[in-house]
Design an enzyme around this catalytic site. Structure first.
Site: not given
Ligand code: SAM
Length: 284
Positions: A142, A160-161, A163
């Site tokens: 992202g 919506d990432s 932690d």
């Molecule tokens: N609802 C959740 C929570 O708060 O615990 C978060 C949902 S979720 C499935 C988070 C997503 O963020 C993951 O699929 C992960 O692959 C994505 N993610 C983490 N870092 C990222 C980045 N730098 N760019 C894009 N997506 C990312």
């Protein structure tokens, strides 16, 4: 005393707490290029996705999180047409965003395609709108997407990432927020999951500082319950590029042309009421 193997437990060592769900079986486990992903079938909460040991989504309670990540920010914008979701690979937020008829385009950028492919199997109801012609799902970092995007590309950015550790760490930085600011149009808004107000005030305080330093005019936090996350109490923080976050399209929210299970106009208003400790802690 540790629970036996029929329980999944997320231990929050720094706060001396833990949350457990009784499981029927482990459905899947893999180490993707970015993170360890596990899927369980639970006794009472449907399926559960866990990333790097942290609960992400359960069938039973995800509606609260996904509705609060999407509808408040969409109703806070006067005319949301172009939406960017960073993360969100389980596709629950995407499904909610696409319920808004005025939305014309949604780009969802998750770093890890495996999260979406597994969600299609184990959380198919969250992925039911993935084929909507307004939606485009892409699998890259992202941070790179935002750095490369042109000015005035989006009305709303939803972060919506996971932690703020590992691949998501940079999504909580001033550098990233500055790029979000640049690619937002007039009245542009950001909404980001902002952890637990009880356990993570240091993270929320840091976010407020970085967001303000990136140039955003106003910031407001939404509070809501999320029983599978540490402390059971969660938040999302919104920031507006060039206006005060004073209100929302209340009449439109009262007459929303779609169904929700948690969100409505009264919930929106109530979720913006901050507990007494919250704003003083931001300036401590
Ligand atoms: N609802 C959740 C929570 O708060 O615990 C978060 C949902 S979720 C499935 C988070 C997503 O963020 C993951 O699929 C992960 O692959 C994505 N993610 C983490 N870092 C990222 C980045 N730098 N760019 C894009 N997506 C990312």
């Amino acid at each position: 005393m540790p629970l036996d193997e029929s329980w999944f437990t997320e231990i929050c060592e720094t706060d001396g707490s833990a949350f457990s769900l009784k499981i029927k079986q482990k459905l899947h486990e893999e180490q993707s290029e970015f993170q360890k992903i596990e899927i369980f079938e639970t006794e009472k909460f449907g399926n559960l996705m866990v990333i790097d040991g942290c609960t992400m989504v359960s069938t039973r309670d995800n509606f609260v999180y996904h509705e609060m990540m999407s509808h408040p920010v969409l109703y806070a914008h006067p005319a949301p047409k172009r939406v960017l979701i960073i993360g969100g690979g389980d596709c629950g937020t995407l499904r909610e965003v696409l319920k808004h008829p005025e939305v014309e385009l949604v780009h969802q950028i998750d770093i890890d395609e495996r999260v979406t492919r597994l969600s299609e199997i184990y959380f198919s109801e969250l992925c039911e709108s993935n084929d909507d012609p307004r939606a485009e799902l892409m699998f890259i970092d992202g941070i790179k997407w935002v750095n490369d995007a042109a000015e005035d590309s989006y009305d709303i950015i939803i972060i919506d990432s996971t932690d703020p550790v590992g691949p998501a760490e940079g999504l909580f930085s001033r550098k990233f927020y500055s790029q979000c600011f640049r690619i937002l149009g007039e009245n542009g808004l950001v909404a980001q999951q902002s952890e637990s107000p009880l356990l993570h005030m240091d993270i929320i305080k840091g976010m407020y500082q970085e967001i303000q330093e990136a140039g955003f005019i106003d910031t407001a936090t939404l509070f809501f319950p999320q029983c599978i996350y540490p402390s059971g109490w969660w938040s999302a923080t919104m920031a507006c590029k060039d206006n005060a976050l004073s209100g929302f399209r209340q009449e439109d929210a009262e007459n929303k042309p779609f169904e929700t299970q948690y969100y409505n106009a009264s919930v929106h208003q109530a979720a913006l009421s901050a507990p007494e400790f919250f704003y003083p802690k931001l300036t401590e």
